[in-house]
Scaffold this motif. Structure first.
Motif, PDB file in Angstrom:
ATOM      1  N   LYS A  44     -20.872  26.055  46.690  1.00 58.20           N
ATOM      2  CA  LYS A  44     -20.355  24.797  46.142  1.00 58.20           C
ATOM      3  C   LYS A  44     -18.878  24.913  45.762  1.00 58.20           C
ATOM      4  CE  LYS A  44     -24.834  23.350  44.245  1.00 58.20           C
ATOM      5  NZ  LYS A  44     -25.577  22.962  43.014  1.00 58.20           N
ATOM      6  N   CYS A  45     -18.221  25.935  46.294  1.00 60.00           N
ATOM      7  CA  CYS A  45     -16.793  26.176  46.026  1.00 60.00           C
ATOM      8  C   CYS A  45     -16.508  26.425  44.551  1.00 60.00           C
ATOM      9  CB  CYS A  45     -15.935  25.013  46.534  1.00 60.00           C
ATOM     10  SG  CYS A  45     -15.919  24.835  48.320  1.00 60.00           S
ATOM     11  N   GLU A  46     -17.439  27.059  43.872  1.00 59.89           N
ATOM     12  CA  GLU A  46     -17.275  27.344  42.446  1.00 59.89           C
ATOM     13  C   GLU A  46     -16.761  28.766  42.251  1.00 59.89           C
ATOM     14  OE1 GLU A  46     -21.081  24.775  40.765  1.00 59.89           O
ATOM     15  OE2 GLU A  46     -21.347  26.795  41.551  1.00 59.89           O
ATOM     16  N   THR A  47     -15.775  28.903  41.374  1.00 60.09           N
ATOM     17  CA  THR A  47     -15.327  30.228  40.965  1.00 60.09           C
ATOM     18  C   THR A  47     -16.225  30.711  39.830  1.00 60.09           C
ATOM     19  OG1 THR A  47     -13.817  29.383  39.277  1.00 60.09           O
ATOM     20  CG2 THR A  47     -12.944  29.608  41.523  1.00 60.09           C
ATOM     21  N   ALA A  48     -16.029  31.959  39.415  1.00 62.33           N
ATOM     22  CA  ALA A  48     -16.794  32.486  38.281  1.00 62.33           C
ATOM     23  C   ALA A  48     -16.495  31.688  37.018  1.00 62.33           C
ATOM     24  CB  ALA A  48     -16.459  33.957  38.071  1.00 62.33           C
ATOM     25  N   VAL A  49     -15.278  31.125  36.941  1.00 58.50           N
ATOM     26  CA  VAL A  49     -14.919  30.309  35.767  1.00 58.50           C
ATOM     27  C   VAL A  49     -15.729  29.009  35.765  1.00 58.50           C
ATOM     28  CG1 VAL A  49     -13.018  29.338  34.456  1.00 58.50           C
ATOM     29  CG2 VAL A  49     -12.594  31.267  35.961  1.00 58.50           C
ATOM     30  N   HIS A  50     -15.851  28.369  36.930  1.00 58.30           N
ATOM     31  CA  HIS A  50     -16.699  27.176  37.024  1.00 58.30           C
ATOM     32  C   HIS A  50     -18.120  27.477  36.551  1.00 58.30           C
ATOM     33  CE1 HIS A  50     -13.630  25.636  39.967  1.00 58.30           C
ATOM     34  NE2 HIS A  50     -13.949  24.494  39.396  1.00 58.30           N
ATOM     35  N   ILE A  60     -12.391  37.665  41.765  1.00 58.06           N
ATOM     36  CA  ILE A  60     -12.217  36.378  41.092  1.00 58.06           C
ATOM     37  C   ILE A  60     -11.979  35.261  42.096  1.00 58.06           C
ATOM     38  CG2 ILE A  60      -9.713  36.548  40.813  1.00 58.06           C
ATOM     39  CD1 ILE A  60     -12.241  35.196  38.221  1.00 58.06           C
ATOM     40  N   GLU A  61     -11.571  35.587  43.330  1.00 51.99           N
ATOM     41  CA  GLU A  61     -11.294  34.572  44.341  1.00 51.99           C
ATOM     42  C   GLU A  61     -12.551  34.108  45.072  1.00 51.99           C
ATOM     43  OE1 GLU A  61      -8.393  36.098  46.999  1.00 51.99           O
ATOM     44  OE2 GLU A  61      -6.788  36.119  45.515  1.00 51.99           O
ATOM     45  N   ASP A  62     -13.660  34.815  44.892  1.00 61.53           N
ATOM     46  CA  ASP A  62     -14.878  34.479  45.625  1.00 61.53           C
ATOM     47  C   ASP A  62     -15.472  33.169  45.134  1.00 61.53           C
ATOM     48  OD1 ASP A  62     -14.756  36.776  47.184  1.00 61.53           O
ATOM     49  OD2 ASP A  62     -15.769  37.969  45.657  1.00 61.53           O
ATOM     50  N   LEU A  63     -16.029  32.417  46.068  1.00 53.23           N
ATOM     51  CA  LEU A  63     -16.583  31.091  45.766  1.00 53.23           C
ATOM     52  C   LEU A  63     -18.045  31.031  46.176  1.00 53.23           C
ATOM     53  CD1 LEU A  63     -13.666  28.934  47.239  1.00 53.23           C
ATOM     54  CD2 LEU A  63     -13.962  29.632  44.865  1.00 53.23           C
ATOM     55  N   THR A  64     -18.804  30.247  45.436  1.00 50.89           N
ATOM     56  CA  THR A  64     -20.187  29.985  45.816  1.00 50.89           C
ATOM     57  C   THR A  64     -20.206  28.965  46.951  1.00 50.89           C
ATOM     58  OG1 THR A  64     -20.475  28.123  44.298  1.00 50.89           O
ATOM     59  CG2 THR A  64     -20.846  30.336  43.405  1.00 50.89           C
ATOM     60  N   ARG A  71     -10.251  22.840  46.668  1.00 51.55           N
ATOM     61  CA  ARG A  71     -10.345  23.868  45.648  1.00 51.55           C
ATOM     62  C   ARG A  71      -9.040  24.426  45.140  1.00 51.55           C
ATOM     63  NH1 ARG A  71     -10.294  29.227  47.492  1.00 51.55           N
ATOM     64  NH2 ARG A  71     -10.306  29.493  49.736  1.00 51.55           N
ATOM     65  N   ARG A  72      -8.046  24.671  46.001  1.00 50.72           N
ATOM     66  CA  ARG A  72      -6.849  25.319  45.461  1.00 50.72           C
ATOM     67  C   ARG A  72      -5.624  25.008  46.295  1.00 50.72           C
ATOM     68  NH1 ARG A  72      -6.436  31.687  47.066  1.00 50.72           N
ATOM     69  NH2 ARG A  72      -7.679  31.673  48.949  1.00 50.72           N
ATOM     70  N   VAL A  73      -4.484  25.094  45.626  1.00 53.64           N
ATOM     71  CA  VAL A  73      -3.186  24.998  46.292  1.00 53.64           C
ATOM     72  C   VAL A  73      -2.381  26.191  45.814  1.00 53.64           C
ATOM     73  CG1 VAL A  73      -1.121  23.633  46.638  1.00 53.64           C
ATOM     74  CG2 VAL A  73      -3.306  22.493  46.305  1.00 53.64           C
ATOM     75  N   GLY A  74      -2.198  27.167  46.686  1.00 52.34           N
ATOM     76  CA  GLY A  74      -1.505  28.385  46.292  1.00 52.34           C
ATOM     77  C   GLY A  74       0.005  28.179  46.227  1.00 52.34           C
ATOM     78  N   ASP A  75       0.684  29.208  45.709  1.00 52.54           N
ATOM     79  CA  ASP A  75       2.132  29.208  45.679  1.00 52.54           C
ATOM     80  C   ASP A  75       2.608  29.739  47.023  1.00 52.54           C
ATOM     81  OD1 ASP A  75       4.673  28.966  44.867  1.00 52.54           O
ATOM     82  OD2 ASP A  75       4.588  30.408  43.247  1.00 52.54           O
ATOM     83  N   PHE A  76       2.879  28.835  47.975  1.00 48.22           N
ATOM     84  CA  PHE A  76       3.004  29.190  49.378  1.00 48.22           C
ATOM     85  C   PHE A  76       3.985  30.320  49.679  1.00 48.22           C
ATOM     86  CE2 PHE A  76       1.235  24.942  49.317  1.00 48.22           C
ATOM     87  CZ  PHE A  76       0.133  25.118  50.147  1.00 48.22           C
ATOM     88  N   PRO A  77       5.182  30.350  49.072  1.00 47.55           N
ATOM     89  CA  PRO A  77       6.080  31.457  49.376  1.00 47.55           C
ATOM     90  C   PRO A  77       5.515  32.817  49.018  1.00 47.55           C
ATOM     91  CG  PRO A  77       7.286  29.677  48.367  1.00 47.55           C
ATOM     92  CD  PRO A  77       5.826  29.343  48.229  1.00 47.55           C
ATOM     93  N   GLU A  78       4.508  32.871  48.121  1.00 48.64           N
ATOM     94  CA  GLU A  78       3.967  34.148  47.707  1.00 48.64           C
ATOM     95  C   GLU A  78       2.751  34.562  48.547  1.00 48.64           C
ATOM     96  OE1 GLU A  78       3.163  34.016  43.583  1.00 48.64           O
ATOM     97  OE2 GLU A  78       5.248  33.766  42.997  1.00 48.64           O
ATOM     98  N   ASP A 113     -18.855  51.847  45.326  1.00 42.25           N
ATOM     99  CA  ASP A 113     -18.156  50.889  46.185  1.00 42.25           C
ATOM    100  C   ASP A 113     -17.828  49.630  45.375  1.00 42.25           C
ATOM    101  OD1 ASP A 113     -17.101  49.293  48.131  1.00 42.25           O
ATOM    102  OD2 ASP A 113     -18.902  49.216  49.385  1.00 42.25           O
ATOM    103  N   PRO A 114     -16.601  49.513  44.868  1.00 36.10           N
ATOM    104  CA  PRO A 114     -16.229  48.341  44.067  1.00 36.10           C
ATOM    105  C   PRO A 114     -16.409  47.011  44.799  1.00 36.10           C
ATOM    106  CG  PRO A 114     -14.587  50.070  43.837  1.00 36.10           C
ATOM    107  CD  PRO A 114     -15.504  50.493  44.935  1.00 36.10           C
ATOM    108  N   LYS A 115     -16.345  47.032  46.134  1.00 40.28           N
ATOM    109  CA  LYS A 115     -16.464  45.788  46.894  1.00 40.28           C
ATOM    110  C   LYS A 115     -17.867  45.201  46.846  1.00 40.28           C
ATOM    111  CE  LYS A 115     -12.209  45.637  48.331  1.00 40.28           C
ATOM    112  NZ  LYS A 115     -11.296  44.580  47.848  1.00 40.28           N
ATOM    113  N   LEU A 116     -18.845  45.957  46.349  1.00 37.67           N
ATOM    114  CA  LEU A 116     -20.200  45.407  46.216  1.00 37.67           C
ATOM    115  C   LEU A 116     -20.232  44.241  45.235  1.00 37.67           C
ATOM    116  CD1 LEU A 116     -22.352  48.675  46.133  1.00 37.67           C
ATOM    117  CD2 LEU A 116     -21.926  47.142  48.061  1.00 37.67           C
ATOM    118  N   ILE A 117     -19.233  44.186  44.356  1.00 35.92           N
ATOM    119  CA  ILE A 117     -19.134  43.073  43.402  1.00 35.92           C
ATOM    120  C   ILE A 117     -18.903  41.762  44.141  1.00 35.92           C
ATOM    121  CG2 ILE A 117     -17.767  42.171  41.457  1.00 35.92           C
ATOM    122  CD1 ILE A 117     -17.105  45.108  40.800  1.00 35.92           C
ATOM    123  N   ARG A 118     -18.390  41.825  45.367  1.00 35.29           N
ATOM    124  CA  ARG A 118     -18.044  40.626  46.126  1.00 35.29           C
ATOM    125  C   ARG A 118     -19.112  40.225  47.157  1.00 35.29           C
ATOM    126  NH1 ARG A 118     -11.947  40.324  48.085  1.00 35.29           N
ATOM    127  NH2 ARG A 118     -12.609  38.145  48.050  1.00 35.29           N
TER     128      ARG A 118
END
Length: 473
Positions: A151-157, A145-149, A461-468, A104-109
């Protein structure tokens, strides 16, 4: 009831022994004896299920078998806030982790304590095996990659805060390849991007890695930009200082372009609140994107197919007009002959001509060329409009359409006889201008939108590209 307790306890003991031996056969024998066994030993609100036990011990065969029999166990948290995959990671049983991930790949999330997912956890550990597993996580479950802790931290943070350079190289390299570098601009609960964190911790290697993809003028909760933080707290790296200097120039160039597109001082500011962006009327690009981007994909496919066929047919008609071309030269018509210019097909038969000249002439020629060019131009416009939602990935389509249009109108005007030079020039100017407008307006609207959008600074945390954002993400 009392007599039953020793039997239950014995089966529980045998269950632990089956897990310790990684014995799937014994596990099934126990389940045959007591079908409710796995549920009975997992009744606690935050249970340490047999799957937790097997994952923590690295017993892969039993762990996968239990995950098959009881998929819900794989997502449950124990009293410490750990899922089975968290426990396998903590004990470095990576083969078990990979087996569960395959099931189950979703276990990563699955978020554990403080919202930390397996992806966040592996990003904290530096090592070759860990970097490899991180890469597998990203490729197996892109949305993780979109998941947040909490504290609103991504894996990159998380990787930057733990100064895990290996993990950050994997993350940044993957983000580039899947065109998701915008995630580097996401902010934690303090409004810090990864660049803010790297500058505050004086991590020049990490700064060099992310500075190209992060807005240097983004502000955190303390109203500080990464540029200001770097100037107040330099790390002593001259090359890095030059890169910040170049980035400032790039931002200055962007501000100059904004001033060309927008006359309002608030719109032309380097950083603008998100609320101001949402309060504005929809731009042409947004309107076209919403209108054409949200329709059914099958409809877009039909439009593109029909337009392509029309474009092909009209281009072919320009190359092979009705009546074709003269195959010989004729400067003096035969004596006592009459020049035929108005037969039923409106094609001249006996007028003087040169080999290669178009046979169709007069008003018929102009009507055919005008209508054929108009239909061609309409199909090109339809293709360009349909490609708007996919900009900038469809920039190549616009360049090809412009080249094809120029070739078409060059062919159409060359075919006109020399006596119609004025008409040829007029037609070239009219249709060439229309082609340029059809090509330029979508690109201009997209460029003005992107320049404005790049200056938006979200508080959190983020501002997406709204039309997309088509799926409410």
């Amino acid at each position: 009831m009392v007599r039953g307790l020793p039997g239950k306890e014995a089966r529980e003991s045998r269950l632990h022994q089956a897990i310790a031996n990684d014995d799937v056969e014994d596990l099934h024998n126990l389940i045959e004896e007591e079908p409710q066994l796995l549920d009975r030993v997992s009744k606690h609100p935050f249970p340490h299920t047999p799957l937790h036990h097997a994952a923590a011990e690295g017993k892969t065969l039993v762990a996968v078998e239990i995950a098959i029999l009881k998929p819900s166990f794989a997502r449950k948290l124990n009293s410490k806030g750990d899922s089975p995959m968290h426990l396998a990671l903590q004990s470095k049983h990576y083969q078990t982790v990979r087996a569960l991930m395959t099931r189950d790949p979703k276990l990563i999330r699955v978020p554990g304590r403080c919202g930390i997912t397996p992806l966040h956890y592996i990003a904290t550990i530096e090592g070759v095996d860990e970097a490899e597993l991180l890469a597998e996580f990203l490729c197996t479950c892109k949305s993780s990659i979109e998941d947040l802790t909490s504290k609103c931290e991504t894996a990159v943070h998380v990787a930057v805060k733990n100064h895990n350079v290996k993990a950050l190289k994997v993350l940044v390299g993957w983000l580039k390849r899947v065109n998701l570098t915008e995630i580097l601009n996401w902010k934690d609960q303090d409004g810090n991007t990864v660049l803010h964190i790297a500058v505050s911790k004086k991590q020049p290697e990490i700064i060099n890695m992310v500075i190209r993809h992060v807005k240097v003028y983004a502000k955190n909760v303390q109203d500080e930009t990464a540029v200001r933080m770097f100037k107040e707290n330099p790390c002593g790296d001259r090359n890095l200082a030059r890169r910040f200097f170049r980035r400032e120039h790039v931002e200055g160039l962007r501000a100059f372009l904004v001033s060309l597109f927008f006359h309002n001082e608030d719109d032309a500011a380097v950083c603008r609140p998100l609320s101001r962006f949402l309060s504005r009327k929809l731009t042409l690009f947004e309107w076209l994107t919403i209108w054409f981007g949200l329709r059914d994909e099958s409809v877009r496919d039909i439009i593109l197919l029909v337009c392509t066929l029309i474009t092909t047919a009209t281009y072919q008609a320009a190359l092979t007009p009705p009546g074709g071309y003269w195959q010989d030269n004729s400067s003096n018509p035969p004596a006592h002959s009459t020049i035929v210019t108005a037969n039923s097909s409106r094609i001249a038969v006996e007028e003087s001509h040169e080999a290669g000249n178009i046979i169709l002439s007069g008003s018929s020629l102009y009507l055919f060329t005008a209508l054929n060019s108009l239909i061609f131009l309409s199909s090109v416009c339809a293709i360009c409009i349909t490609a708007i939602p996919q900009l900038p990935r469809t920039l190549g389509v616009y360049l090809l359409m412009l080249t094809l249009g120029l070739s078409f109108f060059a062919t159409a005007t060359i075919e006109l006889p020399k006596s119609a030079d004025a008409e040829a020039i007029s037609m070239t100017v009219i249709y060439g201008s229309l082609l340029f407008v059809a090509w330029f307006i979508p690109l201009h609207s997209w460029l003005s939108y992107k320049i404005y959008h790049c200056g938006i600074d979200g508080t959190k945390r983020r501002v997406g590209d709204f039309p997309e954002l088509k799926n409410g993400k």
